[in-house]
Design an enzyme around this catalytic site. Structure first.
Site, short mmCIF file in Angstrom:
data_model
loop_
_atom_site.label_atom_id
_atom_site.label_comp_id
_atom_site.label_asym_id
_atom_site.label_seq_id
_atom_site.Cartn_x
_atom_site.Cartn_y
_atom_site.Cartn_z
N ASP A 134 -3.48 7.02 -1.46
CA ASP A 134 -4.75 6.81 -2.08
C ASP A 134 -4.43 6.33 -3.35
OD1 ASP A 134 -7.43 6.47 -2.46
OD2 ASP A 134 -7.76 8.51 -3.09
N HIS A 164 0.91 -1.29 0.14
CA HIS A 164 -0.04 0.23 -0.26
C HIS A 164 0.76 1.05 -0.07
CE1 HIS A 164 -4.41 -0.36 -0.06
NE2 HIS A 164 -4.39 0.96 0.54
N ARG A 221 -6.18 0.96 -7.81
CA ARG A 221 -6.27 1.59 -9.28
C ARG A 221 -4.89 1.08 -9.58
NH1 ARG A 221 -9.32 7.08 -8.57
NH2 ARG A 221 -9.16 6.60 -6.47
#
Length: 296
Positions: A236, A232, A240
């Protein structure tokens, strides 16, 4: 029969085998015990987000265990030859992939997506963020196809190329587009999983790129995806970027990319959790295989 074809009251009844105490089930779904009682009389009152939570729990406890079989192999689904150079087939295909990856992450409506992609300027009654999310995603997927297929150039996976994808997706949306996060990131619904600490992201992403850059089978690509999402690296847009990397790896290898959207969103989340928390990838690999067939 898929999990989507089972009535929600039947799913709840089945989940009572796992959560015999209604308080535990209500907590797992994210509602009150009163809501569970109300649903029995008025199942149409179950909200969309709660339907999704029920689906994920059902997949987690009843689908994933059935799919968790070691040694299962799948025939690769090769990229369709008739897509290349045929805009009548290619453009709808790219739109399906693009909207799917936006839909499962943001809940954007299909109408808003189509209006944004077709617009010459910001459509009325649409936020600039929604516009950028739709257009950036579609154009990035289109660029990947043009590079890997039309120009026959590999998308070389490095730290910088992954950052570049993030910049393409999040430009106009986030100030840190194209840069690793410098904060702790929380993965919604996965309390058991801790993302990589900000100071360790560059080293972990360097390892990921070194190990996964040449992934050329659906098994290797699925495992690489789970690892990337577990890291991660961005504030954000990790989903995608991660799914765009799936597309790039599949195109590099001549494989049909899997299609992820609202139709398989719950099983995608459940299989990803199983892979990231338990290190067991068989269900995710099967999902990738079935979703590639569905994309044809």
């Amino acid at each position: 029969m898929t999990y989507r074809e089972i009535d929600y009251l039947d799913k709840i009844e089945k989940l009572q085998e796992v959560y015999p105490m209604s308080a535990a089930m209500a907590e797992a779904i994210g509602v009150s015990r009163r809501s569970l009682l109300n649903w029995r009389d008025r199942p149409e009152s179950i909200k969309t987000e709660h339907r999704f939570n029920i689906d994920v729990l059902f997949c987690k406890h009843f689908i994933i265990p059935e799919w968790d079989k070691k040694g299962e192999t799948f025939t690769p689904t090769l990229l369709q030859d008739d897509l290349s150079g045929n805009d009548a087939l290619l453009m709808p295909f790219l739109r399906r992939l693009s909207y799917g990856t936006i839909e499962i992450e943001t809940g954007m409506s299909k109408d808003d997506f189509e209006r944004a992609v077709d617009a010459k300027k910001l459509p009325k009654n649409m936020s600039i963020e929604t516009f950028h999310e739709a257009v950036n995603t579609y154009l990035t997927h289109k660029w990947l196809w043009h590079k890997c297929i039309d120009r026959a150039e590999r998308f070389v996976i490095t730290e910088e190329s992954v950052k570049g994808l993030h910049g393409d997706f999040m430009r106009g949306i986030r100030e840190d587009a194209g840069f690793y996060s410098q904060k702790i990131r929380v993965m919604g619904g996965l309390d058991a999983l801790h993302t990589t600490l900000p100071e360790d992201i560059p080293e972990e992403m360097n390892r990921w790129a070194y190990k996964c850059s040449d992934a050329a089978t659906i098994e290797a690509i699925a495992k690489a995806h789970a690892w990337f999402i577990a890291i991660h690296p961005f504030g954000d847009g990790n989903g995608r970027v991660g799914r765009a990397l799936i597309l790039a790896q599949c195109l590099n290898a001549g494989l049909m990319p899997p299609l992820f959207d609202s139709e398989n969103r719950a099983i995608y989340y459940a299989a990803m959790e199983h892979a990231m928390v338990h290190g067991r990838h068989a269900p995710l690999i099967r999902l990738f295989h079935e979703s590639a067939i569905r994309a044809r």
